[in-house]
Design an enzyme around this catalytic site. Sequence first.
Site, PDB file in Angstrom:
ATOM      1  N   HIS A   1       1.091  -1.075   0.028  1.00 48.16           N
ATOM      2  CA  HIS A   1      -0.039  -0.189   0.037  1.00 48.16           C
ATOM      3  C   HIS A   1       0.895   1.241  -0.060  1.00 48.16           C
ATOM      4  CE1 HIS A   1       1.068   0.899   4.081  1.00 48.16           C
ATOM      5  NE2 HIS A   1       0.905  -0.524   4.484  1.00 48.16           N
TER       6      HIS A   1
ATOM      7  N   GLU B   1      -2.176  -7.185   7.010  1.00 54.60           N
ATOM      8  CA  GLU B   1      -0.939  -7.386   7.801  1.00 54.60           C
ATOM      9  C   GLU B   1      -0.956  -7.961   8.917  1.00 54.60           C
ATOM     10  OE1 GLU B   1       2.199  -7.095   8.022  1.00 54.60           O
ATOM     11  OE2 GLU B   1       2.632  -5.110   7.553  1.00 54.60           O
TER      12      GLU B   1
END
Length: 217
Positions: A14, A89
Amino acid sequence: MQAQHQTRICFVRHGETDWNVEKRMQGHTDIPLNANGIMQADRLAKALLKTGQHFDCIYSSDLERAFHTAKTIAIPQSLDVLIHPDLRERHVGKLQGLLLADAPRVEPELWQRHLTRELDFDLGGGESIVQFHARMQRMLNHFFVKHAGKQILAVSHGGALDMIYRIVTQQALNAERVAVVPNTSLNWITHDGNTWAIERWGDTSHLTDSVLDNIEI
């Protein structure tokens, strides 16, 4: 163009967030992109079009920083973003929200066990390395079964991509990291029908400015 039997996945980290800049550990905390992260995602989307990269589908973690990045890439590709929670994550337990500079003082024992990569330790209610590895392996298996012979893109996170690198290269889970995963980097892996391999990793040629490489945050 890939060989007909070859599966290619382009993993993207990201864009930048304020917590990346602050070096504050994010984990599952849902932090949006900052202005620089939005610009990085836009540059990446334009670069993929310019180089003629097209994808059969685009996946994203369900966290906003990843989804915003994926959406920016998907719109010019005329694709929808498919959410895959396994792209999240690692949950870093009690370390979430702490600055890297503060963590050794606030959680000294936990921080030390984190640094030594204790494989079964969940960081105080988070996710152990073994659990994290299993989740990333499950995700890779799913992509290969569902998209064999295709080219797909998946937006994820620094720690997740470090784990993918370890799986593909068979790097030990308790070894110090060697993968570099800057924000909005392109990280290509391929499967020839037998095994995964790294094709290209940490590519930020679409960005003119330096980008942060904070794997754990």
